[in-house]
Write a protein that holds these residues in place. Structure first.
Motif, short mmCIF file in Angstrom:
data_model
loop_
_atom_site.label_atom_id
_atom_site.label_comp_id
_atom_site.label_asym_id
_atom_site.label_seq_id
_atom_site.Cartn_x
_atom_site.Cartn_y
_atom_site.Cartn_z
N THR A 171 4.72 -23.36 -49.87
CA THR A 171 4.89 -22.74 -51.18
C THR A 171 5.25 -23.79 -52.23
OG1 THR A 171 7.25 -22.30 -50.78
CG2 THR A 171 5.68 -20.60 -50.14
N SER A 172 4.92 -23.52 -53.47
CA SER A 172 5.27 -24.42 -54.56
C SER A 172 5.61 -23.63 -55.81
CB SER A 172 4.14 -25.42 -54.84
OG SER A 172 2.95 -24.76 -55.19
N GLN A 173 6.48 -24.18 -56.61
CA GLN A 173 6.96 -23.52 -57.82
C GLN A 173 5.96 -23.66 -58.95
OE1 GLN A 173 10.14 -26.21 -57.48
NE2 GLN A 173 9.75 -27.23 -59.43
N PRO A 174 6.05 -22.84 -59.97
CA PRO A 174 5.21 -23.02 -61.15
C PRO A 174 5.54 -24.36 -61.82
CG PRO A 174 6.29 -20.87 -61.16
CD PRO A 174 6.94 -21.67 -60.09
N SER A 175 4.58 -24.90 -62.51
CA SER A 175 4.81 -26.17 -63.21
C SER A 175 5.64 -25.94 -64.47
CB SER A 175 3.48 -26.81 -63.59
OG SER A 175 2.84 -26.05 -64.60
N ILE A 176 6.26 -27.01 -64.93
CA ILE A 176 7.00 -26.95 -66.20
C ILE A 176 6.05 -26.54 -67.32
CG2 ILE A 176 8.27 -28.31 -67.90
CD1 ILE A 176 9.34 -29.98 -65.56
N GLY A 177 4.83 -27.05 -67.27
CA GLY A 177 3.84 -26.73 -68.29
C GLY A 177 3.52 -25.25 -68.36
N GLN A 178 3.46 -24.58 -67.20
CA GLN A 178 3.22 -23.14 -67.18
C GLN A 178 4.33 -22.39 -67.91
OE1 GLN A 178 2.32 -23.15 -62.68
NE2 GLN A 178 1.37 -21.25 -63.38
N PHE A 179 5.55 -22.80 -67.64
CA PHE A 179 6.68 -22.15 -68.31
C PHE A 179 6.64 -22.40 -69.82
CE2 PHE A 179 8.74 -22.18 -64.05
CZ PHE A 179 9.15 -20.87 -64.02
N VAL A 180 6.38 -23.63 -70.21
CA VAL A 180 6.34 -23.96 -71.65
C VAL A 180 5.29 -23.10 -72.35
CG1 VAL A 180 5.77 -25.74 -73.34
CG2 VAL A 180 7.21 -26.30 -71.38
N SER B 121 14.20 -22.63 -53.90
CA SER B 121 13.09 -23.12 -54.73
C SER B 121 13.63 -23.83 -55.96
CB SER B 121 12.20 -21.94 -55.15
OG SER B 121 11.25 -22.34 -56.11
N GLY B 122 12.82 -24.75 -56.48
CA GLY B 122 13.15 -25.43 -57.72
C GLY B 122 12.64 -24.69 -58.95
N THR B 123 12.21 -23.45 -58.78
CA THR B 123 11.62 -22.68 -59.89
C THR B 123 12.54 -22.60 -61.09
OG1 THR B 123 10.26 -21.36 -58.38
CG2 THR B 123 10.69 -20.43 -60.55
N VAL B 124 13.81 -22.26 -60.86
CA VAL B 124 14.72 -22.10 -61.99
C VAL B 124 14.97 -23.43 -62.71
CG1 VAL B 124 16.89 -22.40 -60.69
CG2 VAL B 124 16.85 -20.96 -62.75
N HIS B 125 14.90 -24.54 -61.98
CA HIS B 125 15.08 -25.86 -62.62
C HIS B 125 13.87 -26.20 -63.49
CE1 HIS B 125 18.70 -26.36 -60.38
NE2 HIS B 125 18.08 -26.39 -59.21
N ALA B 126 12.67 -25.84 -63.01
CA ALA B 126 11.47 -26.05 -63.82
C ALA B 126 11.55 -25.21 -65.09
CB ALA B 126 10.22 -25.68 -63.02
N ALA B 127 12.03 -23.97 -64.95
CA ALA B 127 12.18 -23.10 -66.11
C ALA B 127 13.18 -23.68 -67.10
CB ALA B 127 12.62 -21.71 -65.67
N SER B 128 14.29 -24.23 -66.59
CA SER B 128 15.32 -24.80 -67.46
C SER B 128 14.78 -26.00 -68.23
CB SER B 128 16.53 -25.21 -66.63
OG SER B 128 17.19 -24.09 -66.09
N VAL C 27 5.71 -12.01 -65.72
CA VAL C 27 5.92 -12.55 -64.38
C VAL C 27 5.08 -13.81 -64.20
CG1 VAL C 27 5.80 -12.11 -61.91
CG2 VAL C 27 6.35 -10.23 -63.49
N ILE C 28 5.73 -14.92 -63.88
CA ILE C 28 5.04 -16.18 -63.65
C ILE C 28 4.91 -16.41 -62.15
CG2 ILE C 28 5.10 -18.68 -64.03
CD1 ILE C 28 6.67 -18.19 -66.57
N PRO C 29 3.70 -16.57 -61.62
CA PRO C 29 3.52 -16.65 -60.18
C PRO C 29 3.88 -18.00 -59.58
CG PRO C 29 1.40 -16.86 -61.27
CD PRO C 29 2.40 -16.56 -62.35
N LEU C 30 4.50 -17.96 -58.41
CA LEU C 30 4.61 -19.15 -57.57
C LEU C 30 3.28 -19.30 -56.83
CD1 LEU C 30 7.72 -18.36 -58.02
CD2 LEU C 30 8.11 -19.71 -55.96
N ASN C 31 3.16 -20.35 -56.04
CA ASN C 31 1.90 -20.65 -55.36
C ASN C 31 2.08 -20.72 -53.86
OD1 ASN C 31 0.42 -21.25 -57.93
ND2 ASN C 31 1.93 -22.89 -58.01
N VAL C 32 1.08 -20.26 -53.13
CA VAL C 32 0.98 -20.45 -51.69
C VAL C 32 -0.17 -21.40 -51.43
CG1 VAL C 32 0.51 -19.35 -49.47
CG2 VAL C 32 1.88 -18.15 -51.18
#
Length: 282
Positions: free
Chosen positions: A62-71, A94-101, A24-29
């Motif tokens: 709220t903010s999504q995880p960074s691309i770097g976190q996913f990598v 959220s843009g989370t899924v786009h960052a993951a992609s 599980v990768i956390p989003l941010n508050v």
């Protein structure tokens, strides 16, 4: 092996996460200059309490995880040759899924990302179903994705809120709508769709929610569900009463009740609820 990844808006009990080895990768508050990780050092109860205690303070964002976190996660999970299936919350919120992609294209290993178009327990249900299949070792990743897509087509998510103030502050609906709702004490029910939050019903007072629930039970009286979840903010009194009613009408389903994540709480405010379902395979 196939490794399953999701984000923290997937409301999954910790013991289930551990049992099926879900990452599980956390989003941010974000509150002022302070940042908190959803599900780690911030949860729904804490978030709602902060808003109640600080009515004139900084409103949480709220903010999504960074691309770097996913990598980083993808590279760690695939370093020994495993593949990844990464299932995420709707891109409507959220843009989370786009960052993951984007991360999947940079990562060293083999990663497939799926936009589930859902959130909360609906997302959690899809993730756990995928994780069970992956852990069994009997399915390819494409077969798991086909199963997830089938469940997505048979899922529904409804959100009821007693104020539109948080949705307005979070930029999810227009300010004018929020002002009107505050003046008229509107209660609102939305359905989460792939491209919209569709208004189902609005009205003054709690009778609006009761009316919608009566319609829901009448419409779905003969539906065969394999999953029903209730998420809420504030008091659990309404959620538990709703659980009892659902289990009486659908006795073959164990209805799971959970306090929603801090990410969802930011946008719904206090005394909100969601009903999430997935129909049984034919």
């Amino acid at each position: 092996m196939i490794k399953i990844v999701t984000d923290s808006t997937a409301l999954i009990p910790e013991e289930t996460v551990n049992k099926y080895d879900i990452k599980v990768i956390p989003l941010n508050v974000n509150i002022g200059n302070d940042a908190y990780q959803d599900g780690i050092d911030m949860n729904g109860q804490k978030l709602i309490q902060y808003i109640k205690d600080n009515p004139k303070g900084d409103f949480p964002t709220t903010s999504q995880p960074s691309i770097g976190q996913f990598v980083e996660v993808y590279n760690e999970l695939t370093k020994d040759g495993d593949t990844v299936l990464s299932l995420h919350m709707t891109d409507l919120l959220s843009g989370t899924v786009h960052a993951a992609s984007q991360a999947s294209e940079i990562a060293d290993g083999d990663v497939k990302v799926v936009n589930t178009h859902y959130i909360d327990q609906s997302l959690g249900f899809l993730v756990v179903e995928a994780a069970k299949m992956a852990q069994s070792g009997d399915y390819t990743r494409d077969q798991i994705i086909d199963h997830v897509n089938y469940d997505i087509e048979n899922s529904e998510l409804y959100i009821g809120v007693s104020t539109l103030e948080n949705l307005v502050k979070g930029g999810r609906i227009s300010k004018a709508t929020g002002i009107i709702s505050k003046m008229m004490n509107l209660h609102v029910v939305f359905q989460l769709l792939p491209d919209d939050l569709k208004l189902q019903l609005k009205g003054r007072g709690k009778k609006t929610i009761t009316k919608w629930l009566d319609q829901f039970f009448e419409t779905n009286a003969n539906t065969n569900y394999k999953f029903i979840g209730i998420s809420y903010t504030g008091s659990d009194e309404f959620a538990m009463a709703l659980k009892k009613r659902l289990e009486e009408q659908f006795p073959n389903v164990n209805v799971l009740v959970q306090y929603t994540s801090s990410i969802v709480s930011v946008h719904t405010g206090e005394n909100a609820f969601a009903i999430m379902t997935c129909k049984q395979n034919d």
